[in-house]
Write a protein that holds these residues in place. Structure first.
Motif, PDB file in Angstrom:
ATOM      1  N   PRO A 173      30.529 -34.997  35.274  1.00 52.72           N
ATOM      2  CA  PRO A 173      29.652 -34.177  36.128  1.00 52.72           C
ATOM      3  C   PRO A 173      30.204 -33.927  37.539  1.00 52.72           C
ATOM      4  N   ARG A 174      30.866 -34.934  38.133  1.00 50.56           N
ATOM      5  CA  ARG A 174      31.429 -34.746  39.489  1.00 50.56           C
ATOM      6  C   ARG A 174      32.912 -35.080  39.483  1.00 50.56           C
ATOM      7  N   PRO A 175      33.728 -34.133  39.077  1.00 49.89           N
ATOM      8  CA  PRO A 175      35.172 -34.437  38.962  1.00 49.89           C
ATOM      9  C   PRO A 175      35.823 -34.672  40.322  1.00 49.89           C
ATOM     10  N   ARG A 176      36.847 -35.544  40.313  1.00 49.46           N
ATOM     11  CA  ARG A 176      37.631 -35.781  41.540  1.00 49.46           C
ATOM     12  C   ARG A 176      38.529 -34.579  41.795  1.00 49.46           C
ATOM     13  N   ALA A 177      38.964 -34.454  43.032  1.00 51.49           N
ATOM     14  CA  ALA A 177      39.871 -33.343  43.368  1.00 51.49           C
ATOM     15  C   ALA A 177      41.194 -33.531  42.633  1.00 51.49           C
ATOM     16  N   LEU A 178      41.884 -32.427  42.427  1.00 53.46           N
ATOM     17  CA  LEU A 178      43.221 -32.452  41.800  1.00 53.46           C
ATOM     18  C   LEU A 178      44.132 -33.372  42.621  1.00 53.46           C
TER      19      LEU A 178
ATOM     20  N   THR B 262      35.997 -36.943  51.919  1.00 54.35           N
ATOM     21  CA  THR B 262      36.098 -36.157  50.685  1.00 54.35           C
ATOM     22  C   THR B 262      35.113 -34.988  50.769  1.00 54.35           C
TER      23      THR B 262
ATOM     24  N   TRP C 139      47.727 -25.060  48.958  1.00 55.44           N
ATOM     25  CA  TRP C 139      46.692 -25.934  48.392  1.00 55.44           C
ATOM     26  C   TRP C 139      46.589 -27.231  49.208  1.00 55.44           C
TER      27      TRP C 139
ATOM     28  N   SER D  19      36.670 -28.285  46.501  1.00 49.91           N
ATOM     29  CA  SER D  19      37.987 -28.703  45.988  1.00 49.91           C
ATOM     30  C   SER D  19      38.328 -27.955  44.702  1.00 49.91           C
ATOM     31  N   LEU D  20      37.307 -27.757  43.851  1.00 47.14           N
ATOM     32  CA  LEU D  20      37.567 -27.032  42.591  1.00 47.14           C
ATOM     33  C   LEU D  20      37.917 -25.572  42.870  1.00 47.14           C
TER      34      LEU D  20
ATOM     35  N   TYR E 228      32.804 -31.468  46.001  1.00 45.90           N
ATOM     36  CA  TYR E 228      33.753 -31.262  44.903  1.00 45.90           C
ATOM     37  C   TYR E 228      33.877 -29.786  44.503  1.00 45.90           C
TER      38      TYR E 228
ATOM     39  N   GLU F 173      41.427 -25.490  43.937  1.00 46.29           N
ATOM     40  CA  GLU F 173      42.293 -25.694  42.762  1.00 46.29           C
ATOM     41  C   GLU F 173      42.437 -24.397  41.955  1.00 46.29           C
TER      42      GLU F 173
ATOM     43  N   MET G  11      38.391 -33.378  34.267  1.00 45.31           N
ATOM     44  CA  MET G  11      37.298 -32.532  34.750  1.00 45.31           C
ATOM     45  C   MET G  11      36.067 -32.580  33.846  1.00 45.31           C
TER      46      MET G  11
ATOM     47  N   GLU H 284      43.364 -28.295  51.402  1.00 44.16           N
ATOM     48  CA  GLU H 284      42.701 -29.557  51.069  1.00 44.16           C
ATOM     49  C   GLU H 284      42.602 -30.436  52.331  1.00 44.16           C
TER      50      GLU H 284
ATOM     51  N   ARG I 110      44.656 -38.179  50.648  1.00 42.45           N
ATOM     52  CA  ARG I 110      43.344 -38.739  50.311  1.00 42.45           C
ATOM     53  C   ARG I 110      42.858 -39.774  51.326  1.00 42.45           C
TER      54      ARG I 110
END
Lengths: 87, 146
Positions: A58-63, B39, B103, B45-46, B42, B49, A55, B107, B34
């Motif tokens: 700047p633009r983190p991938r999804a978990l 997508t 989750w 998605s966060l 983000y 999470e 994380m 998603e 995925r």
């Protein structure tokens, strides 16, 4: 922060589980239970650490689903192990 | 987990069967998630999470509560104490499984551009925790000491 908070919660629950296992004395089974609890916490810590590092952009991938599953299964196994060490 | 309302697209038995099949696919091949849809932003998605982690902490708190009951109510009758502790431990495990299931479903819904799944689980959990708390107060206040 959320991952750190969760790892901390996992550590507290792990300590309570370890205390539970050792209440009846330090028999081999109790030592094994404590070792398993420590391994579970380490696994959780590794998942959390990897995610925290991922994380840091700047633009983190999804978990990843695998990490989410690993974290959840650590919790479930901790609960199952806890049921095994109840007095 | 079964308290979810999967809102199957087709009604009746076929819809439920399809919902179960999708749920199983989600659990046993989660990496395929995925490959679905697009997508999402983000930040969404966060947020998903963080919600997952909050549920995981709830699960850990329930498991910790189970240990606490067993360790800090030593004067209570053993079967009753064990029953309360096991109920909390099972609740914690279910909560963790539900956390990951929700989750995954959120998603997937975000990737497909669908509405987020609704769930009765928070209500069920709140009621169960309330009942257990009242039971524990009664046990501590009125005895059943061993």
């Amino acid at each position: 922060m959320a991952w750190r908070r969760t790892t901390l919660t996992c550590a507290v629950v792990g300590v309570l589980a370890g205390r539970q296992a050792l209440v009846g004395g330090s028999r081999p089974v109790a030592i094994l239970a404590v070792a398993l609890i420590a391994l579970l916490w380490l696994a959780f810590l590794a998942v959390a650490q990897r995610r925290i590092q991922a994380m840091g952009v700047p633009r983190p991938r999804a978990l990843s689903p695998r990490a989410a599953m690993a974290a959840a299964w650590c919790t479930v196994v901790l609960g199952a192990l806890g049921a095994g060490v109840l007095r | 987990m079964t308290s979810h309302d999967p809102r199957p697209s087709a009604g009746g038995w076929r819809g439920w069967r399809e919902a179960v099949r999708e749920g199983v696919r989600l659990w046993f091949a989660p990496a395929r998630l995925r490959a679905e849809g697009e997508t999402p932003d983000y930040r969404f998605s966060l947020a998903n999470e963080r919600t997952f982690l909050a549920w995981l902490r709830t699960a850990l708190a329930l498991i910790g509560g189970g240990f606490a009951v067993d360790q800090f109510l030593p004067d209570q009758d053993r079967p009753l104490r064990t029953l309360l502790a096991v109920a909390l431990l099972i609740g914690g495990a279910l909560c963790a499984l539900r956390a990951v299931n929700h989750w995954l479903r959120c998603e997937r819904a975000m990737r497909r551009g669908e509405d987020l799944p609704v769930s009765r689980f928070p209500t069920v959990l709140a009621l169960a925790v309330g009942v257990l708390s009242v039971l524990m107060v009664l046990v501590v206040a009125f005895g059943w000491a061993s």
